[in-house]
Write a protein that holds these residues in place. Structure first.
Motif, PDB file in Angstrom:
ATOM      1  N   THR A  11       7.011  10.754  -1.719  1.00  0.00           N
ATOM      2  CA  THR A  11       7.864  10.061  -0.766  1.00  0.00           C
ATOM      3  C   THR A  11       7.967   8.597  -1.131  1.00  0.00           C
ATOM      4  N   ARG A  12       9.086   7.986  -0.793  1.00  0.00           N
ATOM      5  CA  ARG A  12       9.144   6.531  -0.855  1.00  0.00           C
ATOM      6  C   ARG A  12       8.139   5.976   0.145  1.00  0.00           C
ATOM      7  N   ALA A  13       7.721   4.720  -0.072  1.00  0.00           N
ATOM      8  CA  ALA A  13       6.637   4.168   0.731  1.00  0.00           C
ATOM      9  C   ALA A  13       7.100   3.500   2.020  1.00  0.00           C
ATOM     10  N   SER A  14       8.404   3.375   2.241  1.00  0.00           N
ATOM     11  CA  SER A  14       8.883   2.707   3.445  1.00  0.00           C
ATOM     12  C   SER A  14       8.480   3.489   4.691  1.00  0.00           C
ATOM     13  N   LEU A  15       8.468   2.799   5.831  1.00  0.00           N
ATOM     14  CA  LEU A  15       8.091   3.445   7.092  1.00  0.00           C
ATOM     15  C   LEU A  15       9.031   4.595   7.412  1.00  0.00           C
ATOM     16  N   LEU A  16      10.339   4.391   7.211  1.00  0.00           N
ATOM     17  CA  LEU A  16      11.290   5.460   7.509  1.00  0.00           C
ATOM     18  C   LEU A  16      11.061   6.658   6.600  1.00  0.00           C
ATOM     19  N   ALA A  17      10.886   6.407   5.306  1.00  0.00           N
ATOM     20  CA  ALA A  17      10.697   7.509   4.365  1.00  0.00           C
ATOM     21  C   ALA A  17       9.432   8.287   4.669  1.00  0.00           C
ATOM     22  N   THR A  18       8.324   7.582   4.921  1.00  0.00           N
ATOM     23  CA  THR A  18       7.072   8.298   5.198  1.00  0.00           C
ATOM     24  C   THR A  18       7.140   9.025   6.542  1.00  0.00           C
ATOM     25  N   THR A  19       7.853   8.452   7.502  1.00  0.00           N
ATOM     26  CA  THR A  19       7.999   9.109   8.803  1.00  0.00           C
ATOM     27  C   THR A  19       8.759  10.415   8.667  1.00  0.00           C
ATOM     28  N   GLN A  20       9.894  10.380   7.938  1.00  0.00           N
ATOM     29  CA  GLN A  20      10.662  11.613   7.813  1.00  0.00           C
ATOM     30  C   GLN A  20       9.964  12.626   6.903  1.00  0.00           C
ATOM     31  N   THR A  21       9.217  12.151   5.918  1.00  0.00           N
ATOM     32  CA  THR A  21       8.450  13.069   5.078  1.00  0.00           C
ATOM     33  C   THR A  21       7.331  13.725   5.871  1.00  0.00           C
ATOM     34  N   GLU A 162      20.958 -14.459  12.229  1.00  0.00           N
ATOM     35  CA  GLU A 162      21.599 -14.564  10.911  1.00  0.00           C
ATOM     36  C   GLU A 162      22.914 -13.794  10.884  1.00  0.00           C
ATOM     37  N   VAL A 163      22.952 -12.672  11.585  1.00  0.00           N
ATOM     38  CA  VAL A 163      24.193 -11.921  11.780  1.00  0.00           C
ATOM     39  C   VAL A 163      24.296 -11.561  13.254  1.00  0.00           C
ATOM     40  N   ASP A 164      25.504 -11.220  13.676  1.00  0.00           N
ATOM     41  CA  ASP A 164      25.710 -10.835  15.072  1.00  0.00           C
ATOM     42  C   ASP A 164      25.434  -9.361  15.307  1.00  0.00           C
ATOM     43  N   ALA A 165      25.518  -8.567  14.240  1.00  0.00           N
ATOM     44  CA  ALA A 165      25.310  -7.128  14.367  1.00  0.00           C
ATOM     45  C   ALA A 165      25.036  -6.536  12.996  1.00  0.00           C
ATOM     46  N   VAL A 166      24.433  -5.364  12.989  1.00  0.00           N
ATOM     47  CA  VAL A 166      24.267  -4.580  11.762  1.00  0.00           C
ATOM     48  C   VAL A 166      24.691  -3.152  12.053  1.00  0.00           C
ATOM     49  N   VAL A 167      25.063  -2.443  10.995  1.00  0.00           N
ATOM     50  CA  VAL A 167      25.415  -1.031  11.111  1.00  0.00           C
ATOM     51  C   VAL A 167      24.360  -0.224  10.376  1.00  0.00           C
ATOM     52  N   LEU A 168      23.808   0.784  11.057  1.00  0.00           N
ATOM     53  CA  LEU A 168      22.725   1.607  10.526  1.00  0.00           C
ATOM     54  C   LEU A 168      23.031   3.078  10.780  1.00  0.00           C
ATOM     55  N   ALA A 169      22.244   3.938  10.157  1.00  0.00           N
ATOM     56  CA  ALA A 169      22.349   5.372  10.425  1.00  0.00           C
ATOM     57  C   ALA A 169      21.570   5.707  11.692  1.00  0.00           C
ATOM     58  N   MET A 170      22.193   6.450  12.585  1.00  0.00           N
ATOM     59  CA  MET A 170      21.535   6.864  13.818  1.00  0.00           C
ATOM     60  C   MET A 170      20.258   7.650  13.521  1.00  0.00           C
ATOM     61  N   ALA A 171      20.307   8.530  12.508  1.00  0.00           N
ATOM     62  CA  ALA A 171      19.151   9.377  12.208  1.00  0.00           C
ATOM     63  C   ALA A 171      17.904   8.548  11.923  1.00  0.00           C
ATOM     64  N   GLY A 172      18.073   7.435  11.211  1.00  0.00           N
ATOM     65  CA  GLY A 172      16.932   6.600  10.886  1.00  0.00           C
ATOM     66  C   GLY A 172      16.295   5.996  12.121  1.00  0.00           C
ATOM     67  N   LEU A 173      17.134   5.505  13.042  1.00  0.00           N
ATOM     68  CA  LEU A 173      16.595   4.926  14.268  1.00  0.00           C
ATOM     69  C   LEU A 173      15.889   5.986  15.107  1.00  0.00           C
ATOM     70  N   VAL A 174      16.475   7.187  15.163  1.00  0.00           N
ATOM     71  CA  VAL A 174      15.858   8.266  15.926  1.00  0.00           C
ATOM     72  C   VAL A 174      14.485   8.601  15.348  1.00  0.00           C
ATOM     73  N   ARG A 175      14.408   8.727  14.024  1.00  0.00           N
ATOM     74  CA  ARG A 175      13.138   9.098  13.398  1.00  0.00           C
ATOM     75  C   ARG A 175      12.070   8.028  13.581  1.00  0.00           C
ATOM     76  N   LEU A 176      12.502   6.784  13.744  1.00  0.00           N
ATOM     77  CA  LEU A 176      11.551   5.697  13.949  1.00  0.00           C
ATOM     78  C   LEU A 176      11.277   5.448  15.435  1.00  0.00           C
ATOM     79  N   GLY A 177      11.898   6.232  16.305  1.00  0.00           N
ATOM     80  CA  GLY A 177      11.706   6.045  17.731  1.00  0.00           C
ATOM     81  C   GLY A 177      12.363   4.793  18.267  1.00  0.00           C
ATOM     82  N   ARG A 178      13.450   4.347  17.613  1.00  0.00           N
ATOM     83  CA  ARG A 178      14.104   3.095  18.012  1.00  0.00           C
ATOM     84  C   ARG A 178      15.565   3.308  18.368  1.00  0.00           C
TER      85      ARG A 178
END
Length: 315
Positions: A11-21, A162-178
């Motif tokens: 797995t990649r070492a990021s929190l999202l990657a390890t969470t989904q793995t 720094e920005v007013d908004a960002v666009v992300l994948a819903m699945a990633g936020l769900v998997r991180l509980g955010r």
């Protein structure tokens, strides 16, 4: 092959990657009662902060993981399916595509704003040419700012102003509980997701029958058919995962049984022109549906739009 004492998952070492793995590891433990170990693998996409268009885009988040599987350093790897190149690797077997999470994109904006509520000139962060092109096509007068980084980094850019908004994948936020941090879920009618977005891919070695059998219980036929159509469209367009291509396939009950409906978009980074078409067919012919839709889009001039400079590069 003899049963494995410990199944090693790359797995990649990021929190999202390890969470989904870990969700895959837990499912395998529950289904088979086996010991599972996560093995972090550093990828080029994790190490570099350059735009994806500069470092190559396609495969930068999965190449090192796939090499680890092929070399036998791990038994399988779990990827975000949208990161997988569409060109097959004969050494590997895409043994399972588990049930897909929410495929849509979301906005996370200051003050709880939606995309339509952002003022003219608001800075919207994304490193995706696909997202930039489709947001620009809405004609809202926002400024697209190229950014990269993990979920925390990107959300932090909103918190810091720094920005007013960002666009992300819903699945990633769900998997991180955010998921509650999303201020708007973007309708696919306006912003189609990336091919394969929200789905995971479990790859093992092509000759590793034992691991493939363990993974079989996780495979979801409807999800596999949907992402096969989306990736077939992407491959037939000869586009990589950083191209301004969106696609979403869904399985629905039709007059003659299950029917696959595939929507696709190719857009200039400025938002205009864009090509939006759809096709339908049997889930059993998912790849053919993608190929047919790609042919129609190419006939409408999709190749010229994909040749445009990506977000953040000189015109």
């Amino acid at each position: 092959m003899t049963p494995k004492n410990v199944l090693r998952i790359g797995t990649r070492a990021s929190l999202l990657a390890t969470t989904q793995t870990e969700t895959i590891a837990a499912a395998l433990r529950d289904a088979h009662g086996i010991d599972v170990e996560l093995v972090p693998v550093s990828t080029e996409g994790d190490r570099s902060r350059e735009p994806l268009s500069v470092i190559g885009g396609q495969g930068v988040f999965v190449a090192a993981l796939r090499e680890a599987v092929a070399a036998g350093d791990v038994d399988l790897a779990v990827h975000s399916l949208k990161d997988l190149p569409t060109t097959p690797d004969e050494r590997l077997n895409l043994a399972a595509v588990p049930t897909r999470a929410d495929s849509r994109d979301v906005l996370v904006a200051r003050d709880g704003l939606t995309l339509g509520e952002l003022p003219t000139g608001a800075r919207v962060g994304t490193g995706s040419a696909r997202r930039a092109a489709q947001i620009n096509a809405l004609g809202l007068g926002v400024e697209i700012v190229p950014i990269r980084g993990n979920v925390d980094t990107r959300l932090g850019k909103v918190a810091s102003g720094e920005v007013d908004a960002v666009v992300l994948a819903m699945a990633g936020l769900v998997r991180l509980g955010r998921a509650d941090e999303a201020t708007e879920v973007l309708d696919p009618i306006q912003v189609l997701p990336a091919p394969g977005q929200g789905a995971l891919a479990c790859e093992c070695r092509a000759d590793d029958v034992a691991t493939a059998r363990l993974l079989d219980v996780l495979d979801d036929p409807d999800t596999r058919a949907a992402v096969t159509a989306e990736r077939s469209l992407l491959a037939s367009l000869e586009a990589g995962c950083t191209a301004p291509v969106g696609a979403l396939a869904e399985i629905a009950w039709g007059d003659d049984g299950d029917e696959l409906w595939l929507r696709g978009v190719v857009a200039d980074p400025s938002g205009s022109p864009s090509i939006r078409l759809s096709a339908t067919g049997s889930p059993r012919e998912a790849a053919a549906v993608g190929e047919r839709l790609a042919a129609e889009m190419l006939a409408e001039g999709a190749a010229d739009l994909m040749a445009c400079p990506p977000i953040g590069t000189a015109q």
